[in-house]
Design a protein around this motif. Structure first.
Motif: not given
Length: 467
Positions: A246-261
């Motif tokens: 039911r749960a997944v993890s997500v990895t996010v390349p991040s610079g300005n923190f918008g995508n992972i926010l």
């Protein structure tokens, strides 16, 4: 749904008001007064929806002042130019799954939100009979995505700042080859953080902002964040089923923190996310923050030029939205932290550090140029896919955080063609360009170089702004 500032000033705003306002008048960022939530039953009911239909449902939770029929039309139009499977999921080796976000017109994930933003901005400006002069900063992909979404629109002009000489040749061509009258490209003599500081300085000048109808399309703009929440929901729906994990993890390349926010907002919405893994390059300020609790942005001279240039960012705008949540939505603590940042160059969240990985589920890591080259080669050898260097940063870090029984998704950031030199170095191959791309690369470029000077930039905008 009302929106408030992370710094506690001003009156609550509607979604449409926050859309036009961009940076809040007290210098803070707009956040939901209360985060919407969806039930597991509602999430399940969305499985059969198309991407455009899902976007209308998810964005509609935030944009409650826009009639649902209008939202449905805008999301349908926003994603009409994408392939049928707007966001494809591709298995990689090692149990990873790539979430394809680069099927839009500029071959980068920024199109996913920017195409909707172009629709909703035009809608709101026509509804109010007003104009908007967009002031933005880009480290690579935001600028081209914004310009391609807004080019030729009568009620919008775009003033896009980029760090001179810091983008790839492809990224420069995507922006500077545009000759639309409402597009103004400005190369700033500095790094991305200098560009971002100029945007914040002029946007924070209330008189200048009002006189020149200034707005934002960077992830400062809340509409960008909410539109990006959609693909987290979409990816979860396609990576799970009723009988599996039911749960997944997500990895996010991040610079300005918008995508992972946006992923953090998706989790708050009710999407079962086990981990949000933040991946940085050599400019690893955010990795340092999530591992030590110390936020210490680097000076311009210390911000490195890397092979993943869209992440060559030291001061992440959207971190303030997360700090607001970390501090229990206490604007006074946010203001105090940013005051300390201005005075000392850093702040330390101290006893709140364990909550980053515990309550909030964050992890982080970093990569080097050699790591990215090795990862590009590894993925290509294993499954035949070519990934761009930013995505390679995500894949490298994701491998360090895989857990048994928890699917690990990696958000793709761009097509590899945008970074042909790095692909050549990694794989020894030349990527092919179609005739339209070759024409773009060979076209004359339209750009003005300006110093890192707010007064010079202000004069440039005054002379060209829509009134």
């Amino acid at each position: 749904m009302q929106y408030i500032s992370t710094r506690g000033g001003g009156e609550p705003m509607t979604f449409s008001e926050a859309l036009i306002e961009g940076l809040a008048r007290d210098g803070g960022l707009a956040v939901p007064a209360e985060m919407p939530e969806v039930s597991p039953e509602t999430l399940e009911s969305w499985r059969a929806l198309s991407y455009a239909e899902l976007a209308a449902e998810v964005i509609g939770l935030f944009a409650t002042d826009i009639p649902r029929a209008d939202l449905q039309r805008m999301t349908r139009d926003a994603y009409a130019g994408f392939p049928d499977e707007v966001v494809p999921l591709t298995p990689l080796d090692g149990g990873l799954t790539l979430v394809g976000l680069s099927e839009g017109p500029t071959l980068a994930f920024k199109d996913m939100a920017m195409q909707f933003l172009g629709q909703v901005l035009e809608y709101q400006l026509e509804r109010s009979g007003s104009v908007l002069n967009i002031l933005g900063a880009t480290s690579g992909d935001t600028g081209s995505a914004a310009e391609h979404a807004l080019r030729g629109k009568d009620r919008v002009s775009v003033f896009m700042l980029s760090p001179k000489g810091r983008m790839s040749a492809f990224q420069r061509a995507q922006m500077f080859s545009l000759d639309d009258e409402n597009i103004h490209n400005i190369a700033v003599e500095g790094v991305f953080d200098d560009c971002q500081n100029l945007v914040k300085r002029l946007a924070g000048d209330v008189v200048f902002k009002q006189e020149n109808h200034l707005g934002a399309v960077n992830s400062i703009n809340l509409a960008r964040i909410t539109a990006q929440v959609v693909y987290y929901v979409w990816a979860w729906l396609r990576a799970t089923d009723e009988s599996g994990p039911r749960a997944v993890s997500v990895t996010v390349p991040s610079g300005n923190f918008g995508n992972i926010l946006s992923g953090f907002y998706a989790a708050r919405l009710g999407v079962p996310l086990a981990r949000l893994v933040l991946a940085t390059n050599e400019n690893n300020v955010l990795d340092e923050f999530f591992t030590t609790g110390v936020y210490r942005p680097r000076a311009a001279a210390e911000t490195l030029a890397t092979s993943s240039p869209s992440m060559d960012i030291s001061k992440a705008s959207n971190l303030e939205r997360f700090i607001f949540e970390l501090f229990g939505r206490d604007p006074e603590r946010v203001v105090a932290a940013w005051a300390q940042l201005d005075e000392d160059g850093s702040f330390d969240i101290g006893s709140d550090l364990p909550r980053l990985s515990g309550e909030f589920g964050f992890a982080s890591g970093t990569s080097t140029h050699a790591d990215r080259l090795a990862t590009i080669r590894q993925v290509h050898d294993a499954v035949g896919e070519i990934i761009d260097p930013h995505t390679a940063d995500g894949v490298k870090v994701a491998r360090e955080h895989v857990e048994d029984g928890v699917p690990m998704l990696v958000l793709e950031t761009a097509k590899p063609q945008k970074f042909a030199e790095t692909i050549r170095e990694a794989l020894g191959i030349e990527l092919e360009y179609g005739p339209e791309v070759r024409e773009m690369l060979d076209a004359p470029q339209h750009v003005t170089t300006l110093p890192d000077d707010a007064e010079v930039l202000a004069a440039f905008i005054r002379d060209r702004a829509l009134g």
